[in-house]
Structures are given as C-alpha cells and as structure tokens.
Design an enzyme around this catalytic site. Structure first.
Site, PDB file in Angstrom:
ATOM      1  CG  ASP A   1      -8.507   2.558  -2.891  1.00 56.72           C
ATOM      2  OD1 ASP A   1      -8.975   2.879  -1.740  1.00 56.72           O
ATOM      3  OD2 ASP A   1      -7.312   2.026  -2.970  1.00 56.72           O
TER       4      ASP A   1
ATOM      5  CG  ASP B   1      -2.030   1.050   1.291  1.00 55.01           C
ATOM      6  OD1 ASP B   1      -2.688   1.181   0.197  1.00 55.01           O
ATOM      7  OD2 ASP B   1      -1.985   1.790   2.178  1.00 55.01           O
TER       8      ASP B   1
ATOM      9  CD  GLU C   1      -2.377   2.403  -3.457  1.00 52.51           C
ATOM     10  OE1 GLU C   1      -3.538   2.738  -3.461  1.00 52.51           O
ATOM     11  OE2 GLU C   1      -1.699   2.499  -2.287  1.00 52.51           O
TER      12      GLU C   1
END
Length: 577
Positions: A423, A327, A356
């Site tokens: 998201d 992340d 990410e």
C-alpha cells in the site's frame, strides 16, 4: 503540580493484567512537573484494628513525550484484587490522587481509591507466544516468482520486463514461493504474510470472487498444502489475508443482486441505499472507499456472518494456516470480530489475528477481538523523520514514547511493525536512495517492541513509488540485488535472535534524543543494550556511556570507558552495558 494533566483510569492501557498474577499500572503527569510517584495499594478486605493495611511502591518514569511524563509499576496482589492510589511529590507540595480526586492527606476509606476488582485469568490479553520471536516477510504472490508457467493467466508478461500496472500480470504463483524458500531461510525469516490468494479478477486479489477457492493463477489447493508443509518444515509460519469488509464485483451474491435488484435473495448481504443498482457516478450501495467493484458486505446479516465465519474456519482446518490478516478491519462491526475470534481460536488457539487499522486501536485490542494491529503510527514516525525529514529526532522519540504508552505491554509485544507494504512507496524510494537512512530505520524497527515485517524485495534494495510502483516483480538476478543491504538485515535478525534484550524480552525507553542523535536502552534482568543512532550529516560525539570496563559492541568495535564515542554521519552502534 498541574492537576489537570494528571490522569489515570483503572482499565485498558492504564491498568491491566499482564499475566495471571501481575498487574501493570500507569499514571500520566505533566512533563517535568512531578519529581516522584509512589503507588499506594492493598487488598480492599485487609483490615486490622479498623485500619486498612496498605503497601507503598515507587513507580518508574518509563518515558516522556512533549507534553507528558509516564509512570509505570508492576505489582502482584496476593489475592488478585486491589484498591490503590498515587502519592505524588514535587519541590513544594505532595498530594494523593485517587478515584475521588486529590487529597492532601491519604484517605482512610478504601471506597475513595481506584479499584481493580479481581484479576480473572480469562480476562488476560493473550496473544500467541510465537509471534514475539517472529520476523515476517510480506509476499505479493503475483509479483514474487513465477514457478509454473503452465498456469499463467491470459496475457501474462515476461517477468520484470515491463513496469507494474493496475491491470497487468506476470504470473507469480505458489510454486515460485516454494522454489525460493531458501532465500527467506538465509535471511532469517520465520513468518510469511501473503496478500490475498483467493479467486479474484485483479492482480492484487482484494476483490474476492470466491472465498473458498484459490485463484487458478497461483496454483491449486494441493500445491498450497505443499507450500504450507514446506514452510512449516523450515519453522516458517503462514498468515493469509482476509477481505471480509467487501467482496469483489464478480462475487456471485453481488452478481445476483445486480441481476435481480430488490428481488435478489442476497439484497441484504450488502448495504444498498437505493434501487435500481447504480455503479456510476457514485455507487448506490456502500463500498470500500468509492470503488464500485468492491461492494461492502453486511456483516450484521446472519447469513453473511455465518458464511464468512465458515471461511475463517475452512482455511485453518483444511490447510493449518497460522494467522489471519484482516483487511479494512475497523469498518466491520465489533461483534463480528468477537465471533470470528471465538470461531477460529476454537480450532487453533495459537492462531495470530492481525487487524489492518491505521490509528488508535485500543477498542479492538482488549483480548476479545484481535491479537494485534498493523503498527502504522510507528511507521509514520520513522518515515517522517528519516525519509520525509519533516520532524526532528525529539518529535520522533515523543511520538514513539506516546505510542508505547497507548497500549499494554503484552499488546506492544505482538504489534505488527512494518516500514513498507503493497500500500506504500518502497523505503529506498521514500529515502531518496539513501541506503544509510534505510539502515537506521531498520535498526529501530527491529529493536522496537513488536514483530517486524519486511516487504518482499526491500531486503535487496528494490525501489518503487506508490501503488502500482511498489508492486514490481521480485529481482532474482543476484548481480542486480543489493547484497550489502541483505547482509545488514540478516545480521539484525541474527542479533534479535541471539540477544534477548534486542527482541521482545527487552523493555524499551529513550535515554535522549537531541541534535540528531538518538539513544535508547533495551533491558532484561540479565542484559542491557544501549543503541546509538546518528541521524545527522555530521560527526557526533557521545559522552558518558556509563562504562566501567572496555567492551566490544555488537558490531565488533572496541569501546573504551571514560572516552567519548564518535559516531560517523548516519552511523550507529549497539553497546552491551
């Protein structure tokens, strides 16, 4: 020729080792400015009678965007080292392009040429081979299925009877996933990506309290081992989500910092700008965005680094996970990721490391950090055309072509291709309930180089806006599921597995993109597939399909030679040439 537009550098996506013997080379020129490009190459030490011994090889035009043409070739230098240049021609002139610039005559001195010093095997970018054939399914554990009500968190709500909120709970857990693995197997899934499972206060779990403990609402470590075992028995890989950029507010070292301030033994675990610690109106410490509950970890601190590296090792060693999704990966220092890769790959060389990152990611994809990144540039190109209707098919094709030439082929083959996630708003919602448009996006996603991912519930037509709307409870009532969409995706996954050119073995290039119709080819040495997509609201006629005999499309339709192919509005076809 417009010399200012001609570009090459002997590194990254322009010159790289595809495997232990093969080099891929690319050149960029102004669009429609150059008729042909020929590679001039040879070993720097291969001389006879004081003359350098070189070879010539035509380069292929592998794509064009709105500004540039991209030329590509593959060579196997016999001694794994090479000097090279490019011979370019248009209607009126020819020139040679080398490291020293442009020449009207081919230089005699090899020092004038570009240099690939040596193809060292250790420098070859190597991602796990299994990823190329993997179709992922992203699960937000709190909302997938409640299989064990005895571990429900306090205040749990009846499954799916209330809209999702940032602070409500429905009790999704590991047992629920185990109970519904048949659903994934039927679809054709062979990889699960879990959003965070570690102990945290929120329902999304991106605010970690303890990186070495599973959140009690999901189950215990024994149940998680059972889940891993059940997945592996079905040939399904498992990837976990690591939040190393920041911890949660209730992470013990941060609580110590709040309590003891400058006297805390953990004060250097975080990036504190000033004491005393303030959380409002803006935190006095660095955070993810400006979220006071997510303090940024100082990964340059040796203690923090060692702690997080041990976390990375623990879940691989103890539970045999197959991948880490990282992340906010671009906000962590590169050296940490180099050490992370070395640490976890020593345990399991075939582990998949996914970062990410939403933008240009070449600095992280040179073989020393990540295997792949989440391919949001692909996501935005497809959504902007099909869902948002803000760009034409031409612009979409330009953006995808530019994207493919921004990375080496062996990087593209394992890119994590997604259209929806926890998201983002769900696909069907973004497409204003136009299922026909959603199907076209899936068609491109599953045939594009990389490893595709489906967000839980998208395969049955679930809808929802931005967070938290995209995090509704999974619908398990068959009468409320869109089984037609499920069947369509099942067929795409089956085609991807049964036709080598459909998946990652096939090279990808656009034939044309105009008037709402997209044509692109996927090719291997034994198979060529032509994809036709009509993204317009009118019937389209496609001429000149280069068919010598009648053929049957992959969807069972008869296609005759020397006749135009009719595509219905938002129709599609895949033809084996």
């Amino acid at each position: 020729m417009q010399k200012e537009a001609i570009y090459h550098r002997p590194k990254n996506n322009f010159a790289y080792a595809y495997d232990e013997r093969t080099l891929h080379l690319r050149l960029k020129t102004k669009k429609d400015d150059t008729l042909s490009v020929t590679l001039i190459y040879g070993d720097p030490y291969d001389w006879k009678d004081n003359v350098w011994q070189y070879h010539k090889q035509k380069m292929l035009l592998t794509g064009s965007d709105d500004l540039f043409d991209y030329w590509t070739t593959s060579v196997e230098p016999p001694y794994r080292r090479m000097r090279y240049g490019f011979y370019l021609e248009d209607e009126s002139e020819s020139l040679v392009y080398t490291e020293k610039g442009f020449f009207t005559e081919q230089p005699l001195d090899t020092n004038d040429y570009f240099s690939f010093p040596f193809l060292n095997e250790i420098d070859v970018f190597k991602a796990p081979d299994w990823v190329k054939d993997t179709v992922w399914y992203q699960i937000f554990p709190e909302r997938f299925a409640n299989g064990d009500s005895s571990i429900d968190p306090k205040g749990v709500l009846p499954w799916g009877e209330y809209p999702p909120a940032r602070d409500n709970f429905f009790g999704g857990d590991f047992q629920g996933v185990i109970d519904h693995l048949d659903h994934l197997t039927e679809l054709g899934i062979n990889g699960i990506y879990f959003t965070p499972i570690f102990k945290a206060k929120s329902n999304h779990k991106y605010d970690t309290i303890d990186y070495l403990e599973i959140d009690p609402q999901f189950g215990d470590k024994e149940t998680f081992k059972q889940l891993i075992k059940a997945c592996h028995e079905r040939g399904i890989k498992v990837m976990l989500d690591a939040v190393f950029n920041h911890s949660g507010y209730y992470f013990e070292p941060f609580q110590d910092l709040l309590k003891n301030g400058e006297d805390s033994k953990y004060k250097d675990w975080f990036h504190v700008r000033s004491f005393p610690i303030e959380t409002k109106p803006l935190p006095s410490y660095d955070t993810f965005a400006f979220e006071a509950s997510m303090p940024k970890l100082n990964t340059e601190n040796p203690e923090v680094k060692e702690y997080l590296l041990q976390v990375g090792k623990y879940w691989v060693e103890e539970f045999d996970i197959d991948g880490w999704r990282l992340d906010v990966a671009n906000e962590i220092d590169h050296q940490f990721w180099r050490d992370f890769r070395r640490t976890v790959k020593q345990i399991k060389p075939e582990l998949y490391i996914l970062g990410e990152i939403w933008h240009d990611s070449m600095p992280w994809l040179q073989g020393d950090q990540f295997d792949a990144v989440m391919n949001y540039p692909m996501t935005s190109a497809l959504l902007d055309h099909f869902a948002h209707e803000t760009i034409s098919v031409e612009t979409m094709a330009d953006r995808l072509t530019s994207l493919l030439h921004s990375y080496p082929d062996n990087v593209n083959e394992v890119a994590f291709n997604l259209l929806g996630s926890h998201d983002t708003p769900r696909m069907l919602t973004l497409a204003n309930d136009r299922k026909d448009l959603v199907k076209l996006m899936y068609m491109l996603q599953f045939s594009f180089p990389g490893t595709p991912c489906i967000y839980y519930g998208d395969e049955i037509g679930m809808k929802g806006g931005a967070d938290p709307g995209c995090r509704e409870c999974m619908i398990w009532d068959k009468t409320e599921q869109d089984t037609e969409l499920f069947d369509f995706l099942e067929e795409l996954i089956s085609l991807r597995k049964s036709h080598s050119a459909f998946g990652n073995s096939g090279s990808f290039h656009f034939v044309s993109a105009k008037d709402g119709v997209i044509q692109y080819k996927k090719e291997t040495t034994t198979e060529t597939l032509l994809f036709l997509i009509n993204s317009s609201e009118v019937i389209q006629s496609v001429e000149d399909l280069s068919l010598s005999n009648e053929t049957t499309s992959l969807f069972g339709n008869k296609i005759k030679p020397n006749t135009a192919l009719t595509l219905e509005p938002f129709g599609y076809e895949i033809i084996s040439l």
